[in-house]
Design a protein around this motif. Sequence first.
Motif, PDB file in Angstrom:
ATOM      1  N   THR A  57       0.837  -1.201   0.000  1.00 55.41           N
ATOM      2  CA  THR A  57       0.000   0.000   0.000  1.00 55.41           C
ATOM      3  C   THR A  57       0.871   1.248   0.000  1.00 55.41           C
ATOM      4  O   THR A  57       0.556   2.239  -0.665  1.00 55.41           O
ATOM      5  CB  THR A  57      -0.924   0.001   1.246  1.00 55.41           C
ATOM      6  N   ALA A  58       1.975   1.199   0.690  1.00 53.20           N
ATOM      7  CA  ALA A  58       2.851   2.367   0.805  1.00 53.20           C
ATOM      8  C   ALA A  58       3.736   2.582  -0.422  1.00 53.20           C
ATOM      9  O   ALA A  58       4.181   3.702  -0.672  1.00 53.20           O
ATOM     10  CB  ALA A  58       3.737   2.220   2.033  1.00 53.20           C
ATOM     11  N   LYS A  59       3.992   1.540  -1.193  1.00 54.92           N
ATOM     12  CA  LYS A  59       4.939   1.637  -2.312  1.00 54.92           C
ATOM     13  C   LYS A  59       4.598   2.760  -3.287  1.00 54.92           C
ATOM     14  O   LYS A  59       5.487   3.470  -3.750  1.00 54.92           O
ATOM     15  CB  LYS A  59       5.015   0.312  -3.077  1.00 54.92           C
ATOM     16  N   GLY A  60       3.356   2.901  -3.613  1.00 51.95           N
ATOM     17  CA  GLY A  60       2.969   3.927  -4.573  1.00 51.95           C
ATOM     18  C   GLY A  60       3.271   5.335  -4.091  1.00 51.95           C
ATOM     19  O   GLY A  60       3.598   6.216  -4.886  1.00 51.95           O
ATOM     20  N   ASN A 118       6.097  11.607   6.678  1.00 53.17           N
ATOM     21  CA  ASN A 118       6.415  12.570   5.623  1.00 53.17           C
ATOM     22  C   ASN A 118       5.437  12.506   4.444  1.00 53.17           C
ATOM     23  O   ASN A 118       5.582  13.268   3.496  1.00 53.17           O
ATOM     24  CB  ASN A 118       7.842  12.343   5.102  1.00 53.17           C
ATOM     25  N   TYR A 119       4.483  11.597   4.498  1.00 55.45           N
ATOM     26  CA  TYR A 119       3.548  11.403   3.394  1.00 55.45           C
ATOM     27  C   TYR A 119       2.109  11.521   3.908  1.00 55.45           C
ATOM     28  O   TYR A 119       1.462  10.512   4.202  1.00 55.45           O
ATOM     29  CB  TYR A 119       3.770  10.033   2.746  1.00 55.45           C
ATOM     30  N   PRO A 120       1.596  12.749   4.014  1.00 58.52           N
ATOM     31  CA  PRO A 120       0.247  12.935   4.566  1.00 58.52           C
ATOM     32  C   PRO A 120      -0.836  12.218   3.756  1.00 58.52           C
ATOM     33  O   PRO A 120      -1.807  11.727   4.328  1.00 58.52           O
ATOM     34  CB  PRO A 120       0.029  14.448   4.543  1.00 58.52           C
ATOM     35  N   ASP A 121      -0.657  12.145   2.434  1.00 59.44           N
ATOM     36  CA  ASP A 121      -1.656  11.439   1.620  1.00 59.44           C
ATOM     37  C   ASP A 121      -1.693   9.954   1.964  1.00 59.44           C
ATOM     38  O   ASP A 121      -2.761   9.337   1.982  1.00 59.44           O
ATOM     39  CB  ASP A 121      -1.345  11.602   0.123  1.00 59.44           C
ATOM     40  N   LEU A 122      -0.525   9.404   2.237  1.00 62.92           N
ATOM     41  CA  LEU A 122      -0.449   7.989   2.610  1.00 62.92           C
ATOM     42  C   LEU A 122      -1.113   7.759   3.962  1.00 62.92           C
ATOM     43  O   LEU A 122      -1.872   6.809   4.135  1.00 62.92           O
ATOM     44  CB  LEU A 122       1.009   7.532   2.650  1.00 62.92           C
ATOM     45  N   LYS A 123      -0.840   8.639   4.919  1.00 61.66           N
ATOM     46  CA  LYS A 123      -1.446   8.503   6.245  1.00 61.66           C
ATOM     47  C   LYS A 123      -2.967   8.601   6.171  1.00 61.66           C
ATOM     48  O   LYS A 123      -3.667   7.978   6.946  1.00 61.66           O
ATOM     49  CB  LYS A 123      -0.906   9.587   7.183  1.00 61.66           C
ATOM     50  N   ALA A 124      -3.471   9.382   5.217  1.00 59.59           N
ATOM     51  CA  ALA A 124      -4.905   9.581   5.090  1.00 59.59           C
ATOM     52  C   ALA A 124      -5.578   8.475   4.277  1.00 59.59           C
ATOM     53  O   ALA A 124      -6.806   8.368   4.268  1.00 59.59           O
ATOM     54  CB  ALA A 124      -5.190  10.938   4.432  1.00 59.59           C
ATOM     55  N   ASN A 125      -4.799   7.646   3.601  1.00 61.21           N
ATOM     56  CA  ASN A 125      -5.337   6.562   2.790  1.00 61.21           C
ATOM     57  C   ASN A 125      -6.081   5.575   3.690  1.00 61.21           C
ATOM     58  O   ASN A 125      -5.536   5.090   4.673  1.00 61.21           O
ATOM     59  CB  ASN A 125      -4.172   5.883   2.042  1.00 61.21           C
ATOM     60  N   SER A 126      -7.320   5.261   3.339  1.00 64.12           N
ATOM     61  CA  SER A 126      -8.145   4.409   4.201  1.00 64.12           C
ATOM     62  C   SER A 126      -7.566   3.000   4.339  1.00 64.12           C
ATOM     63  O   SER A 126      -7.608   2.412   5.424  1.00 64.12           O
ATOM     64  CB  SER A 126      -9.581   4.347   3.698  1.00 64.12           C
ATOM     65  N   MET A 128      -4.405   2.203   4.192  1.00 63.43           N
ATOM     66  CA  MET A 128      -3.233   2.313   5.056  1.00 63.43           C
ATOM     67  C   MET A 128      -3.652   2.487   6.508  1.00 63.43           C
ATOM     68  O   MET A 128      -3.044   1.883   7.407  1.00 63.43           O
ATOM     69  CB  MET A 128      -2.365   3.488   4.600  1.00 63.43           C
ATOM     70  N   MET A 129      -4.671   3.275   6.766  1.00 63.88           N
ATOM     71  CA  MET A 129      -5.152   3.465   8.132  1.00 63.88           C
ATOM     72  C   MET A 129      -5.654   2.142   8.711  1.00 63.88           C
ATOM     73  O   MET A 129      -5.359   1.809   9.858  1.00 63.88           O
ATOM     74  CB  MET A 129      -6.242   4.540   8.172  1.00 63.88           C
ATOM     75  N   GLN A 130      -6.394   1.390   7.905  1.00 66.65           N
ATOM     76  CA  GLN A 130      -6.926   0.115   8.373  1.00 66.65           C
ATOM     77  C   GLN A 130      -5.795  -0.883   8.649  1.00 66.65           C
ATOM     78  O   GLN A 130      -5.789  -1.537   9.693  1.00 66.65           O
ATOM     79  CB  GLN A 130      -7.894  -0.470   7.353  1.00 66.65           C
ATOM     80  N   LEU A 131      -4.836  -0.968   7.729  1.00 67.62           N
ATOM     81  CA  LEU A 131      -3.711  -1.877   7.924  1.00 67.62           C
ATOM     82  C   LEU A 131      -2.878  -1.477   9.141  1.00 67.62           C
ATOM     83  O   LEU A 131      -2.445  -2.335   9.919  1.00 67.62           O
ATOM     84  CB  LEU A 131      -2.830  -1.914   6.670  1.00 67.62           C
ATOM     85  N   SER A 132      -2.655  -0.194   9.324  1.00 66.85           N
ATOM     86  CA  SER A 132      -1.900   0.286  10.485  1.00 66.85           C
ATOM     87  C   SER A 132      -2.620  -0.060  11.780  1.00 66.85           C
ATOM     88  O   SER A 132      -1.995  -0.473  12.765  1.00 66.85           O
ATOM     89  CB  SER A 132      -1.670   1.791  10.394  1.00 66.85           C
ATOM     90  N   GLU A 133      -3.928   0.109  11.787  1.00 68.71           N
ATOM     91  CA  GLU A 133      -4.715  -0.220  12.972  1.00 68.71           C
ATOM     92  C   GLU A 133      -4.659  -1.725  13.261  1.00 68.71           C
ATOM     93  O   GLU A 133      -4.511  -2.146  14.416  1.00 68.71           O
ATOM     94  CB  GLU A 133      -6.168   0.228  12.791  1.00 68.71           C
ATOM     95  N   GLU A 134      -4.765  -2.548  12.220  1.00 67.21           N
ATOM     96  CA  GLU A 134      -4.684  -3.996  12.403  1.00 67.21           C
ATOM     97  C   GLU A 134      -3.312  -4.399  12.929  1.00 67.21           C
ATOM     98  O   GLU A 134      -3.201  -5.267  13.795  1.00 67.21           O
ATOM     99  CB  GLU A 134      -4.962  -4.723  11.082  1.00 67.21           C
ATOM    100  N   LEU A 135      -2.266  -3.769  12.407  1.00 69.77           N
ATOM    101  CA  LEU A 135      -0.915  -4.082  12.850  1.00 69.77           C
ATOM    102  C   LEU A 135      -0.724  -3.692  14.319  1.00 69.77           C
ATOM    103  O   LEU A 135      -0.165  -4.462  15.104  1.00 69.77           O
ATOM    104  CB  LEU A 135       0.125  -3.378  11.969  1.00 69.77           C
ATOM    105  N   THR A 136      -1.220  -2.536  14.697  1.00 67.34           N
ATOM    106  CA  THR A 136      -1.129  -2.098  16.097  1.00 67.34           C
ATOM    107  C   THR A 136      -1.888  -3.054  17.011  1.00 67.34           C
ATOM    108  O   THR A 136      -1.389  -3.456  18.065  1.00 67.34           O
ATOM    109  CB  THR A 136      -1.677  -0.668  16.248  1.00 67.34           C
ATOM    110  N   SER A 137      -3.081  -3.443  16.588  1.00 63.10           N
ATOM    111  CA  SER A 137      -3.882  -4.388  17.358  1.00 63.10           C
ATOM    112  C   SER A 137      -3.160  -5.728  17.494  1.00 63.10           C
ATOM    113  O   SER A 137      -3.118  -6.326  18.583  1.00 63.10           O
ATOM    114  CB  SER A 137      -5.234  -4.587  16.679  1.00 63.10           C
ATOM    115  N   THR A 138      -2.573  -6.182  16.409  1.00 63.15           N
ATOM    116  CA  THR A 138      -1.849  -7.451  16.434  1.00 63.15           C
ATOM    117  C   THR A 138      -0.627  -7.369  17.335  1.00 63.15           C
ATOM    118  O   THR A 138      -0.330  -8.303  18.081  1.00 63.15           O
ATOM    119  CB  THR A 138      -1.440  -7.860  14.998  1.00 63.15           C
ATOM    120  N   GLU A 139       0.083  -6.250  17.294  1.00 59.86           N
ATOM    121  CA  GLU A 139       1.253  -6.099  18.161  1.00 59.86           C
ATOM    122  C   GLU A 139       0.841  -6.115  19.633  1.00 59.86           C
ATOM    123  O   GLU A 139       1.560  -6.667  20.467  1.00 59.86           O
ATOM    124  CB  GLU A 139       2.021  -4.834  17.798  1.00 59.86           C
ATOM    125  N   ASN A 140      -0.314  -5.561  19.949  1.00 56.11           N
ATOM    126  CA  ASN A 140      -0.817  -5.632  21.326  1.00 56.11           C
ATOM    127  C   ASN A 140      -1.142  -7.074  21.710  1.00 56.11           C
ATOM    128  O   ASN A 140      -0.863  -7.507  22.829  1.00 56.11           O
ATOM    129  CB  ASN A 140      -2.046  -4.745  21.497  1.00 56.11           C
TER     130      ASN A 140
END
Length: 197
Positions: A57-60, A118-126, A128-140
């Motif tokens: 997701t981040a590559k682009g 450094n990539y606000p568009d990437l952070k706002a990508n839905s 990416m947000m979902q994957l980041s949230e899943e990763l955080t949840s999994t790390e917990n």
Amino acid sequence: MGISTLITLAIIVVIVFWVVSIYNALVTKKNQVDNAFAQIEVQLKRRYDLIPNLVETAKGYMQHERGTLQQVIEARDAAATALGRLAHSHSEGDASALAGLEGKLSSALGQFRVTMENYPDLKANSSMMQLSEELTSTENKVARSRQFYNDVVTDYNIYRQSFPPVLFAATFGHRANAPLLQFEDSAQIQQAPRVTF
């Protein structure tokens, strides 16, 4: 049959039940250790499966950050391989290797998150947000599973080393302690976070 024979038989029966209860307790505790490790394995595999999706997701967006993305993938692959080795061996050395590689993966993910800022568009990508949230949840979940595993291992090791089970443990196939999972971030986890303004 005399009274002394009955007393002797009763003592033998009590000793046999006592030894059987030690054997059963060792088997139960070892199975609890195996189950707790399986729970960690599930969470780590889930984490490893999420990482490639996160990177894709981040590559682009992050064309100039190929090195950071490559570090994350390499660290993920190395940790997944180490997890597989530990799942088969349950050795202290493989547990240490996994701990070191998990530390490298956490570091690479941390660098990835810093770079992502450094990539606000990437952070706002839905996605990416979902994957980041899943990763955080999994790390917990990994952290909770690791704590549970270490608690169960400690219980098993204490029982195995205590008297009288120590007399029978090796005979019953429980020759070595189960390894604790102590990751490199243990010292950081023990410290209270600093908040500065």
